[in-house]
Motif scaffolding. Structure first.
Motif, PDB file in Angstrom:
ATOM      1  N   SER A  62     -26.994 -33.865  -7.806  1.00  0.00           N
ATOM      2  CA  SER A  62     -27.283 -33.094  -6.600  1.00  0.00           C
ATOM      3  C   SER A  62     -27.613 -31.655  -6.975  1.00  0.00           C
ATOM      4  CB  SER A  62     -26.087 -33.129  -5.639  1.00  0.00           C
ATOM      5  OG  SER A  62     -24.969 -32.478  -6.229  1.00  0.00           O
ATOM      6  N   SER A  63     -28.157 -30.921  -6.023  1.00  0.00           N
ATOM      7  CA  SER A  63     -28.534 -29.533  -6.290  1.00  0.00           C
ATOM      8  C   SER A  63     -27.329 -28.675  -6.629  1.00  0.00           C
ATOM      9  CB  SER A  63     -29.262 -28.951  -5.068  1.00  0.00           C
ATOM     10  OG  SER A  63     -30.432 -29.670  -4.792  1.00  0.00           O
ATOM     11  N   SER A  64     -26.155 -29.044  -6.103  1.00  0.00           N
ATOM     12  CA  SER A  64     -24.955 -28.257  -6.387  1.00  0.00           C
ATOM     13  C   SER A  64     -24.501 -28.381  -7.830  1.00  0.00           C
ATOM     14  CB  SER A  64     -23.824 -28.687  -5.449  1.00  0.00           C
ATOM     15  OG  SER A  64     -23.525 -30.064  -5.630  1.00  0.00           O
ATOM     16  N   ASP A  65     -25.008 -29.405  -8.529  1.00  0.00           N
ATOM     17  CA  ASP A  65     -24.637 -29.584  -9.934  1.00  0.00           C
ATOM     18  C   ASP A  65     -25.487 -28.733 -10.867  1.00  0.00           C
ATOM     19  OD1 ASP A  65     -22.743 -31.494  -9.213  1.00  0.00           O
ATOM     20  OD2 ASP A  65     -24.233 -33.111  -9.245  1.00  0.00           O
ATOM     21  N   VAL A  66     -26.526 -28.090 -10.338  1.00  0.00           N
ATOM     22  CA  VAL A  66     -27.453 -27.307 -11.163  1.00  0.00           C
ATOM     23  C   VAL A  66     -27.032 -25.849 -11.136  1.00  0.00           C
ATOM     24  CG1 VAL A  66     -29.849 -26.626 -11.531  1.00  0.00           C
ATOM     25  CG2 VAL A  66     -29.318 -28.916 -10.675  1.00  0.00           C
ATOM     26  N   ASN A  67     -26.582 -25.319 -12.265  1.00  0.00           N
ATOM     27  CA  ASN A  67     -26.151 -23.924 -12.361  1.00  0.00           C
ATOM     28  C   ASN A  67     -26.876 -23.160 -13.462  1.00  0.00           C
ATOM     29  OD1 ASN A  67     -24.139 -24.060 -10.292  1.00  0.00           O
ATOM     30  ND2 ASN A  67     -22.837 -25.206 -11.719  1.00  0.00           N
ATOM     31  N   SER A  68     -27.753 -23.816 -14.186  1.00  0.00           N
ATOM     32  CA  SER A  68     -28.415 -23.179 -15.321  1.00  0.00           C
ATOM     33  C   SER A  68     -29.439 -22.148 -14.866  1.00  0.00           C
ATOM     34  CB  SER A  68     -29.111 -24.243 -16.179  1.00  0.00           C
ATOM     35  OG  SER A  68     -29.881 -23.643 -17.189  1.00  0.00           O
ATOM     36  N   LYS A  69     -29.546 -21.047 -15.622  1.00  0.00           N
ATOM     37  CA  LYS A  69     -30.589 -20.046 -15.387  1.00  0.00           C
ATOM     38  C   LYS A  69     -31.636 -20.092 -16.494  1.00  0.00           C
ATOM     39  CE  LYS A  69     -30.233 -16.330 -13.317  1.00  0.00           C
ATOM     40  NZ  LYS A  69     -30.061 -14.914 -12.911  1.00  0.00           N
ATOM     41  N   ASN A  70     -31.757 -21.247 -17.137  1.00  0.00           N
ATOM     42  CA  ASN A  70     -32.751 -21.414 -18.201  1.00  0.00           C
ATOM     43  C   ASN A  70     -34.011 -22.090 -17.696  1.00  0.00           C
ATOM     44  OD1 ASN A  70     -30.879 -20.314 -19.950  1.00  0.00           O
ATOM     45  ND2 ASN A  70     -30.105 -22.297 -20.620  1.00  0.00           N
ATOM     46  N   ILE A  71     -34.193 -22.132 -16.399  1.00  0.00           N
ATOM     47  CA  ILE A  71     -35.331 -22.813 -15.799  1.00  0.00           C
ATOM     48  C   ILE A  71     -35.908 -21.943 -14.699  1.00  0.00           C
ATOM     49  CG2 ILE A  71     -33.866 -24.050 -14.160  1.00  0.00           C
ATOM     50  CD1 ILE A  71     -35.759 -26.408 -14.387  1.00  0.00           C
ATOM     51  N   ALA A  72     -37.222 -22.025 -14.496  1.00  0.00           N
ATOM     52  CA  ALA A  72     -37.887 -21.219 -13.464  1.00  0.00           C
ATOM     53  C   ALA A  72     -38.998 -22.032 -12.820  1.00  0.00           C
ATOM     54  CB  ALA A  72     -38.449 -19.936 -14.059  1.00  0.00           C
ATOM     55  N   ALA A  73     -39.146 -21.883 -11.514  1.00  0.00           N
ATOM     56  CA  ALA A  73     -40.250 -22.501 -10.788  1.00  0.00           C
ATOM     57  C   ALA A  73     -41.483 -21.605 -10.898  1.00  0.00           C
ATOM     58  CB  ALA A  73     -39.872 -22.707  -9.328  1.00  0.00           C
ATOM     59  N   VAL A  74     -42.623 -22.216 -11.152  1.00  0.00           N
ATOM     60  CA  VAL A  74     -43.846 -21.445 -11.390  1.00  0.00           C
ATOM     61  C   VAL A  74     -45.031 -22.093 -10.698  1.00  0.00           C
ATOM     62  CG1 VAL A  74     -43.072 -20.535 -13.623  1.00  0.00           C
ATOM     63  CG2 VAL A  74     -44.311 -22.701 -13.531  1.00  0.00           C
ATOM     64  N   THR A  75     -46.045 -21.288 -10.463  1.00  0.00           N
ATOM     65  CA  THR A  75     -47.359 -21.805 -10.097  1.00  0.00           C
ATOM     66  C   THR A  75     -48.252 -21.757 -11.319  1.00  0.00           C
ATOM     67  OG1 THR A  75     -48.116 -19.611  -9.398  1.00  0.00           O
ATOM     68  CG2 THR A  75     -47.174 -21.053  -7.707  1.00  0.00           C
ATOM     69  N   VAL A  76     -49.114 -22.737 -11.437  1.00  0.00           N
ATOM     70  CA  VAL A  76     -50.035 -22.835 -12.580  1.00  0.00           C
ATOM     71  C   VAL A  76     -51.445 -22.878 -12.018  1.00  0.00           C
ATOM     72  CG1 VAL A  76     -50.610 -24.108 -14.669  1.00  0.00           C
ATOM     73  CG2 VAL A  76     -48.273 -24.171 -13.790  1.00  0.00           C
ATOM     74  N   HIS A  77     -52.300 -21.972 -12.454  1.00  0.00           N
ATOM     75  CA  HIS A  77     -53.672 -21.994 -11.955  1.00  0.00           C
ATOM     76  C   HIS A  77     -54.661 -21.845 -13.110  1.00  0.00           C
ATOM     77  CE1 HIS A  77     -52.600 -17.679 -11.838  1.00  0.00           C
ATOM     78  NE2 HIS A  77     -53.870 -17.484 -12.147  1.00  0.00           N
ATOM     79  N   ALA A  78     -55.833 -22.382 -12.896  1.00  0.00           N
ATOM     80  CA  ALA A  78     -56.883 -22.374 -13.917  1.00  0.00           C
ATOM     81  C   ALA A  78     -58.233 -22.487 -13.238  1.00  0.00           C
ATOM     82  CB  ALA A  78     -56.685 -23.511 -14.918  1.00  0.00           C
ATOM     83  N   SER A  79     -59.265 -22.230 -13.998  1.00  0.00           N
ATOM     84  CA  SER A  79     -60.642 -22.353 -13.517  1.00  0.00           C
ATOM     85  C   SER A  79     -61.321 -23.462 -14.311  1.00  0.00           C
ATOM     86  CB  SER A  79     -61.388 -21.026 -13.690  1.00  0.00           C
ATOM     87  OG  SER A  79     -62.710 -21.131 -13.209  1.00  0.00           O
ATOM     88  N   LEU A  80     -61.770 -24.498 -13.613  1.00  0.00           N
ATOM     89  CA  LEU A  80     -62.436 -25.623 -14.256  1.00  0.00           C
ATOM     90  C   LEU A  80     -63.924 -25.308 -14.384  1.00  0.00           C
ATOM     91  CD1 LEU A  80     -62.057 -28.568 -15.280  1.00  0.00           C
ATOM     92  CD2 LEU A  80     -62.706 -29.316 -12.980  1.00  0.00           C
ATOM     93  N   PRO A  81     -64.423 -25.128 -15.631  1.00  0.00           N
ATOM     94  CA  PRO A  81     -65.828 -24.743 -15.781  1.00  0.00           C
ATOM     95  C   PRO A  81     -66.776 -25.868 -15.387  1.00  0.00           C
ATOM     96  CG  PRO A  81     -64.704 -24.899 -17.923  1.00  0.00           C
ATOM     97  CD  PRO A  81     -63.729 -25.287 -16.882  1.00  0.00           C
ATOM     98  N   PRO A  82     -68.019 -25.525 -15.069  1.00  0.00           N
ATOM     99  CA  PRO A  82     -68.992 -26.567 -14.728  1.00  0.00           C
ATOM    100  C   PRO A  82     -69.253 -27.469 -15.933  1.00  0.00           C
ATOM    101  CG  PRO A  82     -70.071 -24.432 -14.983  1.00  0.00           C
ATOM    102  CD  PRO A  82     -68.602 -24.176 -15.024  1.00  0.00           C
ATOM    103  N   PHE A  83     -69.499 -28.732 -15.646  1.00  0.00           N
ATOM    104  CA  PHE A  83     -69.814 -29.750 -16.654  1.00  0.00           C
ATOM    105  C   PHE A  83     -68.628 -30.074 -17.563  1.00  0.00           C
ATOM    106  CE2 PHE A  83     -73.806 -27.155 -16.216  1.00  0.00           C
ATOM    107  CZ  PHE A  83     -74.412 -27.995 -15.282  1.00  0.00           C
ATOM    108  N   ALA A  84     -67.402 -29.630 -17.222  1.00  0.00           N
ATOM    109  CA  ALA A  84     -66.236 -29.973 -18.037  1.00  0.00           C
ATOM    110  C   ALA A  84     -66.012 -31.479 -17.971  1.00  0.00           C
ATOM    111  CB  ALA A  84     -65.000 -29.229 -17.534  1.00  0.00           C
ATOM    112  N   ARG A  85     -65.719 -32.081 -19.138  1.00  0.00           N
ATOM    113  CA  ARG A  85     -65.559 -33.520 -19.232  1.00  0.00           C
ATOM    114  C   ARG A  85     -64.108 -33.877 -19.542  1.00  0.00           C
ATOM    115  NH1 ARG A  85     -69.188 -35.840 -16.689  1.00  0.00           N
ATOM    116  NH2 ARG A  85     -68.778 -37.771 -17.874  1.00  0.00           N
ATOM    117  N   PRO A  86     -63.680 -35.089 -19.174  1.00  0.00           N
ATOM    118  CA  PRO A  86     -62.312 -35.507 -19.475  1.00  0.00           C
ATOM    119  C   PRO A  86     -62.004 -35.404 -20.970  1.00  0.00           C
ATOM    120  CG  PRO A  86     -63.323 -37.036 -17.928  1.00  0.00           C
ATOM    121  CD  PRO A  86     -64.403 -36.092 -18.365  1.00  0.00           C
ATOM    122  N   GLY A  87     -60.819 -34.865 -21.257  1.00  0.00           N
ATOM    123  CA  GLY A  87     -60.398 -34.679 -22.636  1.00  0.00           C
ATOM    124  C   GLY A  87     -60.587 -33.263 -23.146  1.00  0.00           C
ATOM    125  N   GLN A  88     -61.412 -32.466 -22.464  1.00  0.00           N
ATOM    126  CA  GLN A  88     -61.590 -31.073 -22.871  1.00  0.00           C
ATOM    127  C   GLN A  88     -60.380 -30.247 -22.435  1.00  0.00           C
ATOM    128  OE1 GLN A  88     -65.510 -30.177 -21.110  1.00  0.00           O
ATOM    129  NE2 GLN A  88     -66.276 -29.948 -23.190  1.00  0.00           N
TER     130      GLN A  88
END
Length: 361
Positions: A62-88
């Motif tokens: 449960s959430s009450s069992d989580v007391n660690s401060k070694n973790i952080a919630a983040v947003t991740v953003h990027a720009s996908l270039p034109p013609f980018a193919r799977p695996g790049q």
């Protein structure tokens, strides 16, 4: 600060236009950064995210069992270039959305990255590179320490992962479809549109290009994809004589920067620059009964003296300026600061003595 801007007479074609349908696509995701040295956050959504992740691995807490401060919630953003193919691989930026103190030393866990349509186009994971650094001392006693002095250089709550995301799905582009390409001018201009059409037709032949308006130029292109790439390579090397830019003056009200274009002109005008100075003087006097009076008491009286003075300011005659240097010298003769310079130029514009467009950013 006053900056003088000039223009070049010829530019590369693809520096002037964007190819319709060939663009970057923005991606965003939500994830967790782990491995922090006690600098994470304890937000409710961070705890819930960790619980949900561990549940995928068969752990029920449960959430009450989580007391660690070694973790952080983040947003991740990027720009996908034109013609980018799977695996790049593409670079990603990670930013904290909780109360984490620092993401330095953290590792981003597997994070799906979605486009505007909600579909996953890339998956990010890896160790963060954080450019900022911070250090904080402790005060108080050994039994009850408290936060002391803090020094920080740059931000420690955002970082990057070079090549941190793998492309899982490509975005369809209209580049290889149809008989025509559409070139959109980055700076709309009927003159530049006509000159681009002329340059293309002079190089490839008549009626290859035509302008539909002051922004869009339709160009007939080969249907075969390899020939179309070669065609775009030749377009890329074309030089186009551009029209003179419009006369503009840019004000940056936050930094006090004034940028004047080369074609700014000033007509004869008289400028007076001065300020009103308000002075307030306050003096204290004491009123007390006479030496042999039988009553009364001592009173403190406040006396105020308010005066308004107008500083002497000469009227400067601004002569007609036919070059940018003459315009700058004439305005600098008033002895104005950058902030005052904005007001003077606005007044000259209102008086019809300034031939330029004023833009405030």
């Amino acid at each position: 600060m006053l900056v003088l801007a000039g223009n070049a007479s010829a530019r590369r074609l693809l520096d002037m236009v964007d190819v319709e349908g060939v663009r970057n696509n923005q991606l965003i995701g939500y994830g967790l950064v782990v491995g922090l040295d006690g600098t994470g956050d304890k937000s409710a959504f961070t705890k819930q995210s960790l619980v949900n992740m561990l549940r995928e691995f068969g752990l029920t807490i449960s959430s009450s069992d989580v007391n660690s401060k070694n973790i952080a919630a983040v947003t991740v953003h990027a720009s996908l270039p034109p013609f980018a193919r799977p695996g790049q691989k593409i670079d990603v930026t990670v930013s904290s959305i909780g109360d984490a103190k620092s993401l330095r030393g953290g590792t981003l866990l597997l994070t799906p990255m979605k486009g505007i349509n909600g579909e996953v186009f890339a998956v990010a994971q890896g160790s963060l590179i954080v450019g900022g650094v911070s250090a904080q001392g402790l005060a108080g006693t050994a039994d009850a320490p408290v936060a002391g002095s803090l020094i920080q250089i740059n931000s420690t709550n955002a970082g990057r992962i070079p090549g941190g995301a793998l492309v899982e799905r490509s975005v369809k582009s209209a580049f290889n479809f149809g008989e025509q390409l559409v070139l959109n001018l980055k700076e709309p201009s009927y003159t530049n549109a006509r000159r681009v059409v002329t340059a293309i037709n002079d190089y490839f032949g008549p009626k290859v290009a035509n302008a539909s308006n002051g922004v869009s130029i339709l160009v007939s292109a080969p249907k075969d994809s390899s020939q179309r790439v070669a065609f775009m390579s030749m377009l890329e090397g074309l030089n186009v004589e551009t029209a003179d830019p419009s006369a503009r003056i840019i004000f940056n009200s936050r930094t006090g920067t004034v940028v004047m274009g080369e074609h700014v002109r000033v007509r004869p005008a008289a400028v007076s620059h001065g300020n009103l100075v308000v002075k307030v003087r306050q003096a204290t006097s004491v009123s007390q009964p006479g030496a042999f009076s039988q009553g009364g008491q001592t009173e403190v009286i406040l006396n105020s003296d308010v005066t308004i003075e107008e500083q002497n300011a000469a009227i400067y005659m601004v002569k007609e300026g036919v070059t940018l240097q003459e315009v700058v010298m004439a305005i600098n003769g008033v002895g104005a600061t950058p902030t005052d310079l904005m007001s003077i130029l606005e007044a000259l514009k209102a008086a019809g003595a300034l031939e330029a467009e004023l833009i405030v950013i």
